[in-house]
Design a protein around this motif. Structure first.
Motif, PDB file in Angstrom:
ATOM      1  N   UNK B  57      73.958  25.649  71.771  1.00 59.02           N
ATOM      2  CA  UNK B  57      74.774  26.754  72.269  1.00 59.02           C
ATOM      3  C   UNK B  57      75.901  26.283  73.189  1.00 59.02           C
ATOM      4  N   UNK B  58      75.815  25.059  73.718  1.00 58.90           N
ATOM      5  CA  UNK B  58      76.979  24.528  74.436  1.00 58.90           C
ATOM      6  C   UNK B  58      77.159  23.046  74.189  1.00 58.90           C
ATOM      7  N   UNK B  59      77.497  22.695  72.953  1.00 55.47           N
ATOM      8  CA  UNK B  59      77.723  21.277  72.618  1.00 55.47           C
ATOM      9  C   UNK B  59      78.911  20.741  73.412  1.00 55.47           C
ATOM     10  N   UNK B  60      78.794  19.521  73.918  1.00 57.33           N
ATOM     11  CA  UNK B  60      79.853  18.966  74.779  1.00 57.33           C
ATOM     12  C   UNK B  60      80.287  17.561  74.395  1.00 57.33           C
ATOM     13  N   UNK B  91      76.585  20.457  65.928  1.00 58.38           N
ATOM     14  CA  UNK B  91      76.733  21.758  65.292  1.00 58.38           C
ATOM     15  C   UNK B  91      78.185  22.218  65.328  1.00 58.38           C
ATOM     16  N   UNK B  92      78.969  21.598  66.193  1.00 56.78           N
ATOM     17  CA  UNK B  92      80.357  22.017  66.347  1.00 56.78           C
ATOM     18  C   UNK B  92      81.146  21.858  65.050  1.00 56.78           C
TER      19      UNK B  92
END
Ligand SMILES: Nc1ncnc2c1ncn2[C@@H]1O[C@H](COP(=O)(O)OP(=O)(O)O)[C@@H](O)[C@H]1O
Ligand SMILES: Nc1ncnc2c1ncn2[C@@H]1O[C@H](COP(=O)(O)OP(=O)(O)O)[C@@H](O)[C@H]1O
Ligand SMILES: [Mg+2]
Ligand SMILES: [Mg+2]
Ligand SMILES: [Mg+2]
Ligand SMILES: [Mg+2]
Ligand code: NI
Ligand code: NI
Ligand SMILES: [Zn+2]
Ligand SMILES: [Zn+2]
Lengths: 137, 241, 241, 137
Positions: B57-60, B91-92
């Motif tokens: 939910x928050x790939x960085x 997942x981005x």
């Protein structure tokens, strides 16, 4: 073409069942494909056939039965239920391709038609399910 | 009936030497920066390295490493692109930077799908960048990546370590292999984390100082490799290989 | 059939003026510190304030505020204790500092149970300390705390804001009330977050500088109220009331 | 005594059903209590009765049927299933009290008897469930 990896999962599962239950032949695999993942049947079937050949006689008389399951969503925010076809027109080619790889990505692109929430369950018709694997000793 | 994806996951991971889950239970302790730079550092040392961003939910990691305009190729599954020597999966590639709202159950489902279809090269190391929390991703990592070793990060703060400690105690209880603890974002040397490592019988793996110049290097590999942060992480890498 | 707990949650919250969810999508941006100190600051101004730690797998507010040796009382539900003027509820009263491993579905269940049984005083403000991520807790907060307003935190880092931005865009899409964005842990003034607020049409609610002395005050209310951090958060409180 | 808040939830749900379906009387509430939450029946029944009186005639002839459901767990790590009574002896008074308030706290104190994992589902017997609410117009 990533269908091969999914077919591999199915065949591998059957191999495990055969080992666990000491089966000489797998006679039947019944499975379902969720509409959401849009698996290409031609690639998938070819992959299944190729993969079965790599296991000697185990799959020499396997009947594979595949049924397609329509996708149903249910909104957790408002309770509304809907079908993929109700929202499908809003999805472009690239989005459908992304959902094809990871169906959960649906939460990025699909919204409840009634309340616009992304907080919905994919009740059925997500991806691959195995209903039964049968064989003989 | 059993989820068929679970039957191939082991096979997909079988050409991987060591799996390192960069974790800590807590957010903002530098898991993404450390995972990204550790992958680079190991790759520069000549190892074959993969990096998996599991913070769905928050790939960085793609932001840290400035990865764009690449995508996996589809071939009997999907093959993650290799960027700066590191094979990278996130997942981005499928969310295109859009917000990705997922309840835990869906996160778990997506992780299984990714593991089922991703075909890694022969790797010496696979670095997993874990999300915060003690929930779905942690359980899935323990259950799906058999043998994964945990590298825990903490800052020198009591608030942070109280959470890290909970993860540590849980992993110890479950007999999950723990590589050790790295102290990150050091502003001063108070010996707190080193002491905690002794107290809780966890190896102290090294320290990374707070680097105020790092922000200017974000997204640019050449600049990153010139930072003190990269040098400190290279020191951690030495303790791992 | 409908979950009976959902039928009373609205009633349990009906004596609460404003509900503020301190969020950001990202971990380690100071949600717990800000929630805790904001509650204190509002209470000192004479408001009736409640604080709910909704980070069930890594609750931190009791560590920040040094809350121990208190417990809710049982009376037609449970009544959270009031500590330093703030009515405080946390799962830690029931987990006793043990690791609390919960998948999202269980987190969601626990949140509903807490909301069903907790009896708040008449409050002017209820501050919710949110966990990181864009998942179960976010959805539950939006769906169960009708009218809750979101206060988003970000640091000055691009890596952090990329995640905060995703939450912001999602909340805007869903028409969830957004109080604004607070810039935390400032080490320098680069105008980045202020610019982003303009660009994304979100109110800029104030800034909190990085306070290297805060760690020494953790757990001690008197020391906390003497910190620069508390003064900065008091400034944010002024912008809210 | 926090049983009152739970009883309140049940009565409130019935009131909502009555409003939605324009019912004059609620004649029957069928519900189940999960063993895990250890709800004190005496407190709970008293609360239900008190609460029903606060709604005029709506509950004047309500029959409430409550059944208790044994708790079953299923481990997500190894698939093992077990009952609460299999692990119960290891739980002290304070722990049971915590689970009484928030049943999910079970994940803090209970482990799969086979593989020691805290990653299990509470398959049934968690807390309060409503099976049916019936009334007349
Ligand atoms: N050693 C360090 N020096 C300076 N900044 C750091 C350091 N480690 C992490 N950061 C910064 O802290 C923030 C959080 O780091 P991140 O890797 O995203 O944490 P996590 O993945 O644990 O949430 C980012 O802005 C990152 O650039
Ligand atoms: N303005 C600040 N100055 C100094 N330290 C801060 C500041 N804000 C937060 N911190 C520290 O940063 C760490 C993370 O803060 P926390 O409130 O736990 O973040 P979150 O709840 O978002 O994960 C803690 O060690 C906290 O003390
Ligand atoms: Mg295709
Ligand atoms: Mg991260
Ligand atoms: Mg927090
Ligand atoms: Mg009791
Ligand atoms: Ni494909
Ligand atoms: Ni009680
Ligand atoms: Zn809806
Ligand atoms: Zn088990």
């Amino acid at each position: 073409m990533h269908e091969w990896a999914l077919a591999d999962a199915v065949i591998q599962t059957a191999v495990e069942v055969a080992q666990r239950e000491s089966l000489k032949k797998i006679t039947s695999i019944k499975m379902s494909l969720g509409e959401l993942q849009e698996i290409e049947r031609e690639f998938f079937d070819t992959a299944l056939n190729e993969l079965m050949k790599t296991h000697g006689d185990l799959f020499s008389k396997t009947k594979i039965n595949i049924k397609t399951i329509k996708t149903r969503f249910k909104c957790r925010a408002c309770g509304h239920q809907w079908k993929l076809s109700d929202t499908e027109k809003t999805l472009d080619e690239e989005t459908r391709e992304s959902i094809h790889f990871i169906p959960e990505v649906a939460h990025v692109f699909i919204r409840c038609p009634k309340c616009k929430s992304p907080d919905f369950d994919i009740v059925e018709g997500r991806g691959i399910g195995i209903d039964s694997i049968v064989g003989e000793k | 009936m059993k989820d068929p994806r679970l039957s191939v996951i082991e096979k997909r991971l079988k050409n991987i030497g060591k799996i390192i889950a960069v974790s800590g239970g807590k957010g903002g302790i530098g898991k993404s920066v450390t995972s990204s730079l550790l992958s680079l550092a190991l790759s520069k040392k000549g190892y074959n390295v993969g990096l998996l961003d599991l913070d769905l939910t928050s790939p960085s990691d793609h932001v840290v490493l400035g990865i764009k305009d690449v995508a996996p190729t589809e071939k009997e599954g999907i093959i993650p692109p290799t960027v700066n020597g590191v094979q990278f999966m996130s997942v981005v590639f499928y969310t295109n930077e859009n917000p990705t709202p997922l309840r835990g159950e869906e996160v778990s489902n997506a992780i299984k799908e990714i593991l089922c279809i991703t075909r890694w090269n022969n790797l010496d190391f696979l670095i997993i960048d874990m999300p915060p929390g003690i929930g779905d991703e942690l359980f899935d990592t323990i259950e799906l990546f058999q043998g994964a070793e945990f590298l825990l990060l903490s800052t020198s703060s009591k608030i942070v370590f109280e959470t890290v400690k909970k993860l540590l105690l849980l992993l110890q209880e479950l007999n999950v292999p723990i590589l050790g603890i790295v102290e990150n974002m050091k502003h001063y040397d108070n010996g707190y984390i080193k002491n905690m490592c002794k107290k809780h019988h966890a190896p102290f793996l090294g320290e990374i100082w707070f680097d105020k110049n790092f922000e200017n290097a974000v997204g640019n590999i050449n600049k990153i490799m010139d930072t003190q942060l990269f040098k400190d992480i290279d020191g951690v890498a030495e303790n791992i290989v």
